[in-house]
Design a protein around this motif. Structure first.
Motif, PDB file in Angstrom:
ATOM      1  N   ASP A   1     -95.821 -14.388  78.230  1.00 42.73           N
ATOM      2  CA  ASP A   1     -94.493 -14.495  77.627  1.00 42.73           C
ATOM      3  C   ASP A   1     -94.068 -15.955  77.481  1.00 42.73           C
ATOM      4  N   LEU A   2     -94.487 -16.789  78.420  1.00 41.14           N
ATOM      5  CA  LEU A   2     -94.175 -18.216  78.307  1.00 41.14           C
ATOM      6  C   LEU A   2     -94.906 -18.826  77.102  1.00 41.14           C
ATOM      7  N   VAL A   3     -96.159 -18.460  76.931  1.00 37.04           N
ATOM      8  CA  VAL A   3     -96.919 -18.943  75.778  1.00 37.04           C
ATOM      9  C   VAL A   3     -96.226 -18.488  74.488  1.00 37.04           C
ATOM     10  N   SER A   4     -95.767 -17.249  74.465  1.00 38.16           N
ATOM     11  CA  SER A   4     -95.029 -16.748  73.295  1.00 38.16           C
ATOM     12  C   SER A   4     -93.739 -17.531  73.081  1.00 38.16           C
ATOM     13  N   ALA A   5     -93.057 -17.882  74.172  1.00 38.70           N
ATOM     14  CA  ALA A   5     -91.817 -18.657  74.068  1.00 38.70           C
ATOM     15  C   ALA A   5     -92.092 -20.037  73.476  1.00 38.70           C
ATOM     16  N   VAL A   6     -93.178 -20.669  73.880  1.00 37.82           N
ATOM     17  CA  VAL A   6     -93.551 -21.973  73.311  1.00 37.82           C
ATOM     18  C   VAL A   6     -93.790 -21.820  71.815  1.00 37.82           C
ATOM     19  N   ARG A   7     -94.533 -20.776  71.426  1.00 40.94           N
ATOM     20  CA  ARG A   7     -94.788 -20.537  70.000  1.00 40.94           C
ATOM     21  C   ARG A   7     -93.474 -20.295  69.240  1.00 40.94           C
ATOM     22  N   THR A   8     -92.584 -19.530  69.853  1.00 40.31           N
ATOM     23  CA  THR A   8     -91.304 -19.195  69.213  1.00 40.31           C
ATOM     24  C   THR A   8     -90.491 -20.446  68.930  1.00 40.31           C
ATOM     25  N   VAL A   9     -90.314 -21.304  69.942  1.00 37.33           N
ATOM     26  CA  VAL A   9     -89.491 -22.506  69.714  1.00 37.33           C
ATOM     27  C   VAL A   9     -90.204 -23.501  68.807  1.00 37.33           C
ATOM     28  N   ALA A  10     -91.534 -23.490  68.821  1.00 44.55           N
ATOM     29  CA  ALA A  10     -92.286 -24.391  67.932  1.00 44.55           C
ATOM     30  C   ALA A  10     -92.057 -24.058  66.463  1.00 44.55           C
ATOM     31  N   THR A  11     -91.726 -22.789  66.174  1.00 44.62           N
ATOM     32  CA  THR A  11     -91.485 -22.393  64.789  1.00 44.62           C
ATOM     33  C   THR A  11     -90.020 -22.512  64.383  1.00 44.62           C
ATOM     34  N   GLY A  12     -89.214 -23.099  65.274  1.00 43.38           N
ATOM     35  CA  GLY A  12     -87.813 -23.333  64.926  1.00 43.38           C
ATOM     36  C   GLY A  12     -86.869 -22.214  65.341  1.00 43.38           C
ATOM     37  N   GLN A  13     -87.374 -21.229  66.053  1.00 41.89           N
ATOM     38  CA  GLN A  13     -86.534 -20.119  66.511  1.00 41.89           C
ATOM     39  C   GLN A  13     -86.045 -20.386  67.932  1.00 41.89           C
ATOM     40  N   SER A  14     -85.104 -19.561  68.387  1.00 43.52           N
ATOM     41  CA  SER A  14     -84.560 -19.685  69.738  1.00 43.52           C
ATOM     42  C   SER A  14     -85.187 -18.655  70.658  1.00 43.52           C
ATOM     43  N   MET A  15     -85.265 -19.008  71.936  1.00 47.64           N
ATOM     44  CA  MET A  15     -85.798 -18.100  72.949  1.00 47.64           C
ATOM     45  C   MET A  15     -84.963 -18.284  74.206  1.00 47.64           C
ATOM     46  N   LEU A  16     -84.071 -17.320  74.477  1.00 46.83           N
ATOM     47  CA  LEU A  16     -83.188 -17.415  75.635  1.00 46.83           C
ATOM     48  C   LEU A  16     -83.435 -16.252  76.575  1.00 46.83           C
ATOM     49  N   ASP A  17     -83.393 -16.535  77.887  1.00 45.94           N
ATOM     50  CA  ASP A  17     -83.561 -15.490  78.885  1.00 45.94           C
ATOM     51  C   ASP A  17     -82.492 -14.427  78.671  1.00 45.94           C
ATOM     52  N   PRO A  18     -82.878 -13.179  78.453  1.00 44.57           N
ATOM     53  CA  PRO A  18     -81.909 -12.143  78.097  1.00 44.57           C
ATOM     54  C   PRO A  18     -80.830 -11.894  79.157  1.00 44.57           C
ATOM     55  N   ALA A  19     -81.198 -11.822  80.421  1.00 43.01           N
ATOM     56  CA  ALA A  19     -80.206 -11.504  81.458  1.00 43.01           C
ATOM     57  C   ALA A  19     -79.181 -12.626  81.616  1.00 43.01           C
ATOM     58  N   THR A  20     -79.645 -13.861  81.659  1.00 45.24           N
ATOM     59  CA  THR A  20     -78.733 -15.001  81.796  1.00 45.24           C
ATOM     60  C   THR A  20     -77.819 -15.096  80.580  1.00 45.24           C
ATOM     61  N   THR A  21     -78.381 -14.893  79.403  1.00 40.16           N
ATOM     62  CA  THR A  21     -77.601 -14.953  78.171  1.00 40.16           C
ATOM     63  C   THR A  21     -76.538 -13.862  78.135  1.00 40.16           C
ATOM     64  N   ALA A  22     -76.897 -12.661  78.554  1.00 43.58           N
ATOM     65  CA  ALA A  22     -75.931 -11.550  78.559  1.00 43.58           C
ATOM     66  C   ALA A  22     -74.762 -11.849  79.495  1.00 43.58           C
ATOM     67  N   ARG A  23     -75.058 -12.369  80.692  1.00 45.42           N
ATOM     68  CA  ARG A  23     -73.978 -12.713  81.631  1.00 45.42           C
ATOM     69  C   ARG A  23     -73.098 -13.822  81.082  1.00 45.42           C
ATOM     70  N   LEU A  24     -73.724 -14.834  80.459  1.00 47.95           N
ATOM     71  CA  LEU A  24     -72.952 -15.926  79.880  1.00 47.95           C
ATOM     72  C   LEU A  24     -72.039 -15.405  78.776  1.00 47.95           C
ATOM     73  N   MET A  25     -72.564 -14.561  77.916  1.00 48.59           N
ATOM     74  CA  MET A  25     -71.751 -14.014  76.827  1.00 48.59           C
ATOM     75  C   MET A  25     -70.595 -13.190  77.383  1.00 48.59           C
ATOM     76  N   HIS A  26     -70.849 -12.412  78.426  1.00 49.59           N
ATOM     77  CA  HIS A  26     -69.792 -11.612  79.042  1.00 49.59           C
ATOM     78  C   HIS A  26     -68.710 -12.521  79.634  1.00 49.59           C
ATOM     79  N   SER A  27     -69.125 -13.572  80.324  1.00 46.41           N
ATOM     80  CA  SER A  27     -68.130 -14.457  80.937  1.00 46.41           C
ATOM     81  C   SER A  27     -67.363 -15.256  79.890  1.00 46.41           C
ATOM     82  N   LEU A  28     -67.990 -15.560  78.759  1.00 48.43           N
ATOM     83  CA  LEU A  28     -67.278 -16.261  77.679  1.00 48.43           C
ATOM     84  C   LEU A  28     -66.266 -15.336  77.008  1.00 48.43           C
ATOM     85  N   ARG A  29     -66.634 -14.070  76.877  1.00 48.18           N
ATOM     86  CA  ARG A  29     -65.733 -13.111  76.238  1.00 48.18           C
ATOM     87  C   ARG A  29     -64.595 -12.688  77.151  1.00 48.18           C
ATOM     88  N   ASP A  30     -64.853 -12.639  78.460  1.00 46.35           N
ATOM     89  CA  ASP A  30     -63.847 -12.186  79.418  1.00 46.35           C
ATOM     90  C   ASP A  30     -63.837 -13.126  80.625  1.00 46.35           C
TER      91      ASP A  30
END
Length: 168
Positions: free
Chosen positions: A119-148
């Motif tokens: 998955d890390l190798v895939s993440a390197v490939r993903t960002v190398a192509t200009g896309q974003s790769m964010l840890d889903p659990a951390t991102t979900a908590r951040l979005m929840h705390s930003l919304r509420d």
């Protein structure tokens, strides 16, 4: 718009982590891939800022916490010198503030060290192509705390009243 590596080009990766065993493991994972190569390593912020720009990597894999600073500052500085570099933050700490700071510094990705090697190798490939790769659990908590923001606040303790929200 940044230029993406050509389909048959090798993705050049720069590793920044203060633990040698982590860098060695990352190097083994990445160098085993036919379309990737590790072009350099650094253990400190100072080394990263001295070596990174000279190596012209496509992707920089950065530990968030370094002995003489942090990978977020390295990301910000590398991106200011080389806007085309994609920074992938790799950390042990599931920290919403660090995730937000990394995004604001220009990081294309943020993953935890518990990630599987493939998955890390895939993440390197993903960002190398200009896309974003964010840890889903951390991102979900951040979005929840930003919304509420009220739901994310801990119960008020008078000892904490003198601290800013970020310090808490």
């Amino acid at each position: 718009m940044s230029e993406l590596p050509a389909a048959d080009a090798t993705t050049r990766v720069f590793l920044v982590d203060d633990h040698e065993v982590v860098r060695r493991g990352l190097r083994d994972l990445i160098d085993d891939e036919p379309d990737m190569e590790v072009v350099g390593e650094a253990a400190t912020t100072a080394q990263a800022l001295a070596r990174g720009p000279a190596l012209r990597p496509d992707v920089a894999v950065l530990d968030v916490r370094l002995p003489d600073g942090d990978g977020i500052s390295v990301c910000r500085e590398l991106r200011s010198r080389m806007p085309e570099v994609a920074c992938l933050m790799l950390t042990s700490f599931d920290d919403e503030d660090a995730l937000l700071d990394a995004i604001m510094a220009g990081a294309a990705g943020y993953v935890l060290k518990q990630i599987k090697g493939s998955d890390l190798v895939s993440a390197v490939r993903t960002v190398a192509t200009g896309q974003s790769m964010l840890d889903p659990a951390t991102t979900a908590r951040l979005m929840h705390s930003l919304r509420d923001p009220e739901a994310a606040k801990p119960p008020e303790d008078e000892r904490l009243a003198a601290l800013s929200e970020r310090e808490r």
